[in-house]
Design a protein around this motif. Structure first.
Motif: not given
Ligand code: PLP
Length: 373
Positions: A304-321
């Motif tokens: 599991k990698a957490p979704l970090v920051g706001a989900i954008c219209m076309d992109l999302s960010m995840i923390d994979v450290t």
């Protein structure tokens, strides 16, 4: 057109055949499944789902609107199609030319059909036993049937009602609805022996054994292997039903961000350590809800990698450290399973404060669907 973005819905047709077979075993011998394929088969692609289920022997489909029914006819679906959510008074020709069966939910509508029909049409009559939505009041049902039975072009093929909370099978409301409908069935089946189908149960009613012993069971969400009941997360596994839909993408970009960096719009997430951020090409315009921001996670390498920051219209960010050794292009599962881990529609629903139904029906047409047979 080549698929440039690695983001897609994967539909497992084997799983839906499996679910259909499992659900059939829960029926009394005289009853049939009416597969509910409204809203593009709950986002799974109505034409493919109908073709698959037709081959398994499903002979009745339910859609919400005339347009949905028309599309299925135009794509060659031959089974009966019931228009569940009612129809206006303008489209009698479209209904009869395409052999679509309307649900009539008021005496007013029945009279209109009677005045305008030039030839016979099969219909189902909807009774409100306590849902408080569409339908003739239960108390007036028999009287309404008496009048409708004098309308020579209306052939009542079915009588139906709908539960307001079948996920609570023992609640007072559910029991009262059940009782009202059973009384109607008792009287009507004597007075109007030509009525072929009585039906009330949906997925939760079937899974929770709200035994009605009627002729059709209208199954939607359970066919797709999603739970109708958020408070029972293991229900699907217990019932041996498998999720049909997966949402997959791939790592689009990967970069190390120093401690104290903001991620995405606003200031909802700031790194607390040096953080490896992966960006995935999926956003709320695909139906990946903004409400998941800083709440949900995705699967990478079975973790599991957490979704970090706001989900954008076309992109999302995840923390994979904490998942070392990743590359751009590595598969990311946003709904579905990967290795030992799984994210269900109920999980997404929980993060967004909604129900699994809304999750699967929110995916937009920007997501291509790939079928696995
Ligand atoms: C959508 C719908 C169903 C299917 O409900 P599920 O909970 O998805 O099984 C059944 N009956 C009617 C009238 C519906 O509109």
């Amino acid at each position: 057109m080549p698929i440039l973005r690695p983001t897609y819905l994967e539909i497992d047709l084997k799983a839906i055949r499996h679910n259909y077979a499992v659900l059939k075993t829960k029926l009394k011998s005289q009853s049939e499944i009416l597969s509910v394929v409204k809203a593009n088969a709950y986002g799974h692609g109505d034409v493919e789902i109908c073709k698959t289920l037709e081959k398994e022997g499903c002979s009745y489909f339910g859609v919400a609107t005339i347009e949905e029914g028309l599309k299925l006819r135009q794509q060659g679906i031959k089974s009966k199609i019931l228009i569940l959510s009612g129809c206006g008074t303008k489209y009698l020709n479209v209904l009869s030319e395409n052999k679509l069966t309307p649900v009539i939910s008021s005496l007013y509508l029945a009279r209109h059909f009677h005045e305008n029909l030039k030839k016979k049409m099969s219909v189902h009559i909807k009774i409100d036993t306590g849902m408080g939505r569409l339908g003739i009041h239960a108390e007036k049902a028999i009287q309404a049937f008496e009048e409708i039975s004098t309308f020579k072009n209306i052939e009542v093929e079915g009588v139906m009602s709908h539960f307001g909370q079948s996920e609570l099978p023992k609640s007072e409301r559910t029991l009262s609805q059940k009782k009202k409908f059973q009384e109607i069935v008792k009287v009507a089946s004597k007075r109007f022996p030509h009525i072929k189908y009585y039906h009330m149960a949906n997925s939760a009613a079937l899974l929770y054994d709200l035994k009605m012993n009627l002729d059709l069971v209208r199954v939607g969400i359970a066919l797709y292997g999603c739970s109708p009941d958020l408070s029972s997360p293991n229900l699907m596994k217990k019932m041996n039903l498998k999720p049909v839909l997966q949402l997959k993408t791939a790592i689009w970009s990967l970069k190390k961000m120093p401690r104290d960096s903001y991620i995405s719009y606003g200031e909802s997430f700031k790194t607390k350590r040096e953080t490896m951020i992966a960006t995935i090409p999926l956003g709320y315009a695909d139906g990946f809800k903004r409400a998941y921001s800083n709440k949900g996670c995705v699967l990478v390498r079975g973790q599991k990698a957490p979704l970090v920051g706001a989900i954008c219209m076309d992109l999302s960010m995840i923390d994979v450290t904490d998942i070392p050794g990743l590359c751009v292009g590595d598969e990311v599962v946003c709904l579905g399973s990967q290795g030992p881990s799984e994210i269900t529609a109920s999980d997404l629903a929980q993060w967004a404060g909604t129900i699994s139904y809304e999750i699967v029906t929110s995916f937009t047409s920007r997501l291509p669907i790939r079928y696995k047979s």
